[in-house]
Design an enzyme around this catalytic site. Structure first.
Site, PDB file in Angstrom:
ATOM      1  CG  ASN A  91      -2.013   1.043   1.141  1.00 19.86           C
ATOM      2  OD1 ASN A  91      -1.897   1.985   0.377  1.00 19.86           O
ATOM      3  ND2 ASN A  91      -3.045   0.896   1.933  1.00 19.86           N
ATOM      4  CG  ASP A  92       1.591   2.965   3.682  1.00 20.11           C
ATOM      5  OD1 ASP A  92       0.524   3.494   3.339  1.00 20.11           O
ATOM      6  OD2 ASP A  92       1.762   2.428   4.786  1.00 20.11           O
ATOM      7  CB  VAL A  93       5.978   0.528  -0.905  1.00 18.24           C
ATOM      8  CG1 VAL A  93       6.516   0.328   0.495  1.00 18.24           C
ATOM      9  CG2 VAL A  93       5.182  -0.672  -1.361  1.00 18.24           C
ATOM     10  CB  VAL A  94       2.322   1.392  -4.837  1.00 20.38           C
ATOM     11  CG1 VAL A  94       3.297   0.289  -5.177  1.00 20.38           C
ATOM     12  CG2 VAL A  94       1.166   0.844  -4.023  1.00 20.38           C
TER      13      VAL A  94
ATOM     14  CB  ALA B  71       1.130   4.604   6.965  1.00 21.63           C
TER      15      ALA B  71
END
Lengths: 473, 106
Positions: A399-402, A440
């Protein structure tokens, strides 16, 4: 005239002991060096382990205390029994645990190392022959923090411990750290009677325990690998402190070596996230950022058959794995999908974000377990230039890494963190359990992108269904 | 200030070892592919179990003639914990690396 061993007041055993420490130290360094290449890594691990066994055996039989007496027979028996208990327990735990529980396990073993350092320092503090009070107290504090911090990290990774995101934790931690520093200074400066000394050292232990807990408590999500690596470094430093007490060069070198290696690994990761270490420790993730009420597209789902067709007729596919892949244990299913697509002439690669998962390199280990060749795993900086030419990007449990908010939304808590540019590819399929926010707690606009299609459900089930769908085409 | 100077001089060899070890750690870890970060961290974790040496020294010179003392119990725990770290750490690392090795045969 030549100096003899007798002149120096030492025996040949003392010399052999020091030589064995030197060999052990060299084996540690060489072992870890060998571990930096996939081909030689296993040998390196064996070498380092061999160094440790050597140092343990020679210490057991050759070490002499200040009075010159070696370790008594009864003591040797007690030690051997304790080592046997530890070895059997350690081997059983390490062998039985599933590979997906690896991050927890590494944390747990790190905690035991910290505990051992703390105990050694605790006992050495009341030893009148010990002259390095400062180093001993530092060892006690650092070892204890590494212990309780790692235990909390273990609990969090295992899903047994939740997060505390409360704002007061920040101030509480700073206050606690100041109290620990003040107490340590007091213990060093003031002449205390032994009873008081012992009492205060136990109070210090308790404070450090609490600090370790509260320090890790608010940290979660993408910051977890950073904190695990940091705790690892702390354990090394605590061991080195104990080495200082005993003037033992093998312990000092081993400990500091691990400490600095861990620190570098930590910094590499914070750099990859474009954040400072302080920011990771103090400014915990959570909340903030753009709300969902901003103008955005709508969520569009994709059916399995559409996804199957889309993938089968693509030229190249990039898979972005995240923690969700680990939770769903979807790595084997994922490899099946890759093989199937490759059989159809589709080029498949994995894009690995430096902080994907819950420990450094988590995705690499997970995919390696499922026999995905490591040549297929491409690091973020190498894959990003290819993203605009990618036909389909499959985001599995990441999620957060994209999240493109990291690039273009200054109000987002993850603003500035480099991401895998999934949004640049021609099509995006996101596999996700539901519409919940990532760890996050930040809204991800990638999901609302016009090119994005969602495939809801457990990642393993989704991939397996997709595999059978593609086979039927 | 003088205390510090004396301390430095008395421990100069150790301080050299510490400073050089820091550079060594940085040198060895830099340029490691991220594929190996986990096993490397796990291996380093096992090496930090070197505290076991301290545990052995401590428990080795604990006076056993007075029966079971707090120090004895704590010492035994220190050795058990240290061993857990060493054995568990190396075995887990070995297991992880096994997975990388498998593919070479294919």
């Amino acid at each position: 005239m030549n100096t003899t061993l007798q002149d120096l007041g030492i025996s040949s055993g003392d010399v052999i002991l020091e030589i064995s420490y030197l060999i052990a130290a060299v084996l540690f360094v060489f072992g870890l060096k060998l571990m930096s290449h996939p081909e030689s890594a296993k040998k390196g691990n064996l070498w380092a382990g061999g160094g440790m066994v050597l140092a343990m055996i020679t210490t057991l039989f050759l070490h002499r205390d200040a009075d010159g007496s070696t370790i008594g027979m009864t003591n040797v028996v007690v030690i051997v029994i304790a080592i046997a208990v530890g070895s059997v327990l350690g081997a059983i735990i390490a062998r039985r645990i599933k590979m997906t529980a690896m991050p927890q396990l590494v944390s747990f073993f790190n905690a035991t190392g910290g505990a051992a350092s703390a105990l050694v320092a605790l006992m050495e503090y009341s030893n009148p022959e010990n002259t390095s009070a400062l180093v001993t107290l530092l060892g006690l504090i650092i070892g204890t923090i590494a212990f309780s911090g790692s235990m909390i990290a273990y609990g969090k990774l295992d899903g047994k411990v939740g997060d505390i995101f409360a704002g007061w934790v920040k101030y509480f931690n700073v206050a606690l750290l100041l109290i620990i520093a003040a107490l340590t200074t007091y213990m060093l400066v003031v002449d205390l009677d032994p009873g008081m000394q012992t009492l205060l050292s136990y109070i210090l232990l308790a404070l450090a325990l609490v600090y370790g807990v509260m320090f890790v408590m608010p940290i979660g999500g993408a910051d977890m690998p950073v904190v695990i690596s940091l705790l690892n470094a702390l354990t090394g430093i605590a061991a080195a402190m104990a080495g200082f007490i005993y003037h033992n060069q093998a312990m000092i070198l081993g400990g500091i070596f691990v400490g600095s290696a861990g620190a570098i690994l930590t910094l590499l990761m914070t750099k990859a996230m474009n954040r400072s270490l302080l920011n990771v420790i103090v400014g915990a993730f959570g909340g903030g950022g753009a709300g969902i009420d901003k103008e955005h597209g709508s969520i569009k789902e994709i059916t399995l058959s559409d996804a199957a067709v889309l993938l089968s007729y693509s030229q190249n596919v990039v898979i972005v794995p995240g923690y969700g892949l680990a939770v769903a244990q979807a790595q084997y299913a994922c490899n099946d999908l890759v093989k199937l697509l490759e059989g159809k002439g589709v080029e498949v690669k994995f894009a690995i974000h430096p902080v994907a998962g819950r420990m450094p390199g988590h995705m690499n280990v997970l995919l390696a377990e499922a026999d995905v060749p490591y040549t297929k795993l491409v690091e973020m900086d190498d894959i990003n230039p290819d993203m605009p030419n990618t036909d389909v990007t499959i985001v599995i449990g990441a999620n957060d890494v994209v999240n493109p908010a990291a690039l273009d939304d200054p109000s987002s808590p993850i603003y500035g963190m480099p991401i895998i540019n999934a949004h640049e590819s021609k099509n995006i399929i996101v596999m996700k359990r539901g519409m919940g926010k990532g760890y996050a707690g930040i809204e991800n606009f990638l999901f609302f992108n016009n090119k994005t299609r969602m495939l809801f459900g457990n990642a393993k089930d989704s991939i397996q269904a997709l595999v059978s769908e593609i086979k039927e085409l | 200030m003088e205390d510090f100077l004396v301390y430095f001089y008395q421990n100069k060899e150790t301080i050299f070892v510490i400073v050089l070890s820091i550079f060594l750690g940085v040198e060895v870890i830099s340029n490691v592919p991220s594929v190996l970060h986990t096993p490397l961290m796990s291996g380093a974790n096992a090496i930090s179990g070197v505290i076991i040496i301290g545990g052995i020294i401590l428990l080795g010179h604990t006076d056993l003639s007075s029966g079971i003392s707090l120090n004895l119990i704590l010492g035994i725990f220190a050795v058990i914990f240290g061993t857990l770290n060493v054995v568990g750490g190396f075995v887990v690392t070995d297991r992880m690396l096994d997975m990388f090795k498998k593919k070479k045969k294919k």
